[in-house]
Write an enzyme that holds these catalytic residues in place. Structure first.
Site, PDB file in Angstrom:
ATOM      1  N   ARG A 165       0.919  -1.127  -0.118  1.00  0.00           N
ATOM      2  CA  ARG A 165      -0.130   0.023   0.010  1.00  0.00           C
ATOM      3  C   ARG A 165       0.771   1.228  -0.018  1.00  0.00           C
ATOM      4  O   ARG A 165       0.585   2.015   0.752  1.00  0.00           O
ATOM      5  CB  ARG A 165      -0.950   0.114   1.225  1.00  0.00           C
ATOM      6  CG  ARG A 165      -1.938  -1.087   1.408  1.00  0.00           C
ATOM      7  CD  ARG A 165      -2.963  -1.183   0.198  1.00  0.00           C
ATOM      8  NE  ARG A 165      -4.266  -1.969   0.356  1.00  0.00           N
ATOM      9  CZ  ARG A 165      -4.060  -3.483   0.150  1.00  0.00           C
ATOM     10  NH1 ARG A 165      -2.952  -3.755  -0.583  1.00  0.00           N
ATOM     11  NH2 ARG A 165      -5.088  -4.283   0.639  1.00  0.00           N
ATOM     12  N   SER A 237     -10.412  -1.255   4.157  1.00  0.00           N
ATOM     13  CA  SER A 237      -9.591  -1.654   5.359  1.00  0.00           C
ATOM     14  C   SER A 237      -9.103  -0.088   5.854  1.00  0.00           C
ATOM     15  O   SER A 237      -8.416   0.631   5.035  1.00  0.00           O
ATOM     16  CB  SER A 237      -8.457  -2.299   4.880  1.00  0.00           C
ATOM     17  OG  SER A 237      -8.648  -3.584   4.452  1.00  0.00           O
ATOM     18  N   GLU A 333      -4.534   2.918   6.779  1.00  0.00           N
ATOM     19  CA  GLU A 333      -4.160   3.178   5.288  1.00  0.00           C
ATOM     20  C   GLU A 333      -4.915   4.268   4.626  1.00  0.00           C
ATOM     21  O   GLU A 333      -4.458   4.646   3.585  1.00  0.00           O
ATOM     22  CB  GLU A 333      -4.810   1.811   4.858  1.00  0.00           C
ATOM     23  CG  GLU A 333      -4.513   1.185   3.415  1.00  0.00           C
ATOM     24  CD  GLU A 333      -5.324   0.234   2.694  1.00  0.00           C
ATOM     25  OE1 GLU A 333      -5.492   0.502   1.664  1.00  0.00           O
ATOM     26  OE2 GLU A 333      -5.954  -0.735   3.476  1.00  0.00           O
TER      27      GLU A 333
HETATM   28  N1  EPU Z   1     -10.019 -11.746  11.055  1.00  0.00           N
HETATM   29  C1  EPU Z   1     -10.571 -11.755  12.443  1.00  0.00           C
HETATM   30  N2  EPU Z   1     -11.822 -11.419  12.605  1.00  0.00           N
HETATM   31  C2  EPU Z   1     -12.751 -11.046  11.573  1.00  0.00           C
HETATM   32  C3  EPU Z   1     -12.164 -10.982  10.352  1.00  0.00           C
HETATM   33  C4  EPU Z   1     -11.069 -11.378  10.087  1.00  0.00           C
HETATM   34  O1  EPU Z   1      -9.822 -12.174  13.318  1.00  0.00           O
HETATM   35  O2  EPU Z   1     -13.768 -10.588  11.828  1.00  0.00           O
HETATM   36  C5  EPU Z   1      -9.022 -12.237  10.863  1.00  0.00           C
HETATM   37  C6  EPU Z   1      -8.842 -13.686  10.227  1.00  0.00           C
HETATM   38  O3  EPU Z   1      -7.711 -14.388  10.996  1.00  0.00           O
HETATM   39  C7  EPU Z   1      -8.432 -13.656   8.829  1.00  0.00           C
HETATM   40  C8  EPU Z   1      -7.459 -12.450   8.889  1.00  0.00           C
HETATM   41  O4  EPU Z   1      -8.035 -11.560   9.744  1.00  0.00           O
HETATM   42  O5  EPU Z   1      -7.967 -14.776   8.102  1.00  0.00           O
HETATM   43  C9  EPU Z   1      -7.504 -11.670   7.336  1.00  0.00           C
HETATM   44  O6  EPU Z   1      -8.827 -11.351   7.173  1.00  0.00           O
HETATM   45  P1  EPU Z   1      -9.052 -11.029   5.234  1.00  0.00           P
HETATM   46  O7  EPU Z   1      -8.855 -11.974   4.732  1.00  0.00           O
HETATM   47  O8  EPU Z   1     -10.428 -10.401   5.362  1.00  0.00           O
HETATM   48  O9  EPU Z   1      -7.993 -10.084   5.115  1.00  0.00           O
HETATM   49  P2  EPU Z   1      -7.427  -8.584   5.719  1.00  0.00           P
HETATM   50  O10 EPU Z   1      -5.597  -8.870   5.981  1.00  0.00           O
HETATM   51  O11 EPU Z   1      -8.076  -8.079   6.746  1.00  0.00           O
HETATM   52  C10 EPU Z   1      -6.549  -7.504   3.543  1.00  0.00           C
HETATM   53  C11 EPU Z   1      -6.563  -6.311   2.622  1.00  0.00           C
HETATM   54  C12 EPU Z   1      -8.247  -6.105   2.227  1.00  0.00           C
HETATM   55  C13 EPU Z   1      -8.260  -7.398   1.137  1.00  0.00           C
HETATM   56  C14 EPU Z   1      -8.112  -8.621   1.672  1.00  0.00           C
HETATM   57  C15 EPU Z   1      -8.290  -9.761   0.868  1.00  0.00           C
HETATM   58  C16 EPU Z   1      -5.353  -4.747   3.901  1.00  0.00           C
HETATM   59  C17 EPU Z   1      -5.067  -3.550   4.845  1.00  0.00           C
HETATM   60  N3  EPU Z   1      -6.491  -5.400   3.651  1.00  0.00           N
HETATM   61  O12 EPU Z   1      -7.534  -7.438   4.522  1.00  0.00           O
HETATM   62  O13 EPU Z   1      -7.951  -5.120   1.154  1.00  0.00           O
HETATM   63  O14 EPU Z   1      -9.563  -7.343   0.427  1.00  0.00           O
HETATM   64  O15 EPU Z   1      -6.923  -8.712   2.512  1.00  0.00           O
HETATM   65  O16 EPU Z   1      -7.173 -10.294   0.260  1.00  0.00           O
HETATM   66  O17 EPU Z   1      -4.175  -5.256   3.550  1.00  0.00           O
HETATM   67  C18 EPU Z   1      -8.247  -2.686   1.424  1.00  0.00           C
HETATM   68  O18 EPU Z   1      -7.004  -2.456   1.405  1.00  0.00           O
HETATM   69  O19 EPU Z   1      -9.281  -1.738   1.626  1.00  0.00           O
HETATM   70  C19 EPU Z   1      -8.852  -3.929   1.504  1.00  0.00           C
HETATM   71  C20 EPU Z   1     -10.318  -4.125   1.724  1.00  0.00           C
END
Ligand code: EPU
Length: 339
Positions: A165, A237, A333
């Site tokens: 990012r 995010s 972010e």
């Molecule tokens: N999780 C929890 N509780 C929840 C939801 C998630 O503990 O209620 C934990 C779980 O362990 C899960 C982990 O968070 O495995 C990761 O969640 P997710 O797969 O949704 O991915 P993220 O790391 O939270 C990132 C990007 C998103 C992108 C997703 C999918 C960033 C800041 N965010 O989110 O990007 O869509 O991966 O690849 O890197 C954005 O940048 O605006 C965005 C939405």
């Protein structure tokens, strides 16, 4: 055509749904028009902000300056060679419209980035990413104009200094260049990225592994987790996933063996901001009109009538609690605009 409006509401240009005003809004439709805009008195004498769909901004107050927007949406195929196609796309094209065209034309690489809000220019500044792909993986070069002069400058992918990012346009050269167009390099032969474990399963449930099925699976996954900004103002995010040194990570993992983590390098590991926020008990909670989304606590939402400061206050409380529980500093972010 160049259009210029005074005292304009920015409600249509920020997905958080903040009803703030800009002193001026100037829109252009071609590189020649952008040069004219950048050389105009108005732009030379005032603070300027380049905005796409405003899907990564939080306005804290009215913007006392000129908001510049691109309506340049041309797509042209530059050349095809060695299993790749080079495509130049105007900064004002809606990112997901571009992904839809890639899928339709059989160009591989962008499908995992389906449904990410925003425009092509902002995607290249922000290095958007999802499901194991970052837009930097597809970028060949970024064509820009210098803010004060309208002079052209092309940044190669390496010169953009992409990170998670991050790019040169958010750091060293912040505010100095306006993206005119982006040249993407996409595959013309089947190649998929299934690094994200749930994605491949979701695609296979739909039948064949195809560009169309990947796009549909991604869209369904995003819709099931992320709030629709038309209904609940948000900017995806709100925080980045924190990257910590290995020693710090080992100490945290010993204390929290169920903590999700992702390999970054020999020396660093990425943690899940969503998990940290969830563990601090913020999921589904709100402070007045500013809320934490119940299905993905990394997303902060405008529950109706929130001001930018309400969202920032909630963000600060979350940062304090995560720091208190884990000793980790979450970095937004989203970019704050104003005070
Ligand atoms: N999780 C929890 N509780 C929840 C939801 C998630 O503990 O209620 C934990 C779980 O362990 C899960 C982990 O968070 O495995 C990761 O969640 P997710 O797969 O949704 O991915 P993220 O790391 O939270 C990132 C990007 C998103 C992108 C997703 C999918 C960033 C800041 N965010 O989110 O990007 O869509 O991966 O690849 O890197 C954005 O940048 O605006 C965005 C939405």
């Amino acid at each position: 055509m160049i259009t210029r409006q005074e005292k304009v509401s920015l409600l249509p240009y920020n997905t958080f749904g903040m009803d703030v005003k800009a002193d001026w809004l100037v829109e252009y439709g071609s590189p020649a028009e952008l040069r004219e805009v950048l050389q105009s008195d108005l732009v030379q004498r005032h603070e300027c902000l380049v905005v796409g769909k405003g899907s990564n901004l939080l306005f804290l107050s009215d913007f006392r300056g000129v908001v510049i927007r691109s309506r340049y949406r041309a797509l042209s195929v530059l050349r095809e060679e060695d299993g790749a196609v080079y495509v130049e796309v105007g900064s004002g094209m809606v990112w997901d419209d571009f992904v839809a065209q890639c899928v339709e034309r059989g160009w591989y690489g962008a499908e995992n980035l389906s449904l990410i809000p925003g425009q092509v220019g902002a995607a290249a500044v922000q290095n958007i990413g999802a499901y194991g792909v970052e837009v930097k993986d597809l970028i060949h070069e970024v064509r820009t104009m210098e803010m004060g002069t309208g002079r052209k400058r092309t940044f190669t992918q390496a010169e953009c200094r992409y990170g998670y990012r991050e790019s040169i346009f958010k750091k060293e050269e912040r505010g100095k260049y306006v993206v005119v167009s982006v040249v993407f390099r996409l595959g013309t032969q089947p190649r998929y990225c299934f690094g994200y474990k749930h994605l491949e399963e979701a695609v296979r449930q739909r039948g064949d592994v195809s560009l169309g099925n990947v796009r549909e699976a991604v869209i369904e996954m995003r819709r099931s987790k992320l709030p629709d900004p038309q209904q609940w103002g948000n900017a995806g995010s709100f925080f980045k996933n924190p990257v910590v040194p290995k020693a710090r990570f080992a100490a945290l993992l010993a204390e929290h063996p169920d903590m999700p983590h992702y390999y970054v390098s020999e020396s660093e590991e990425k943690l899940s901001a969503a998990w940290l926020i969830d563990r601090c008990g913020w999921k589904g909670r709100n402070l007045g009109p500013a809320g934490v989304w119940g299905k993905q606590p990394l997303v902060l939402v405008n529950l109706g009538g929130a001001a930018g400061r309400d969202i920032r206050h909630l963000a600060e409380q979350i940062q304090q609690s995560v720091h208190g529980c884990f000793g980790i500093e979450l970095q937004p972010e989203v970019n704050y605009i104003g005070e």
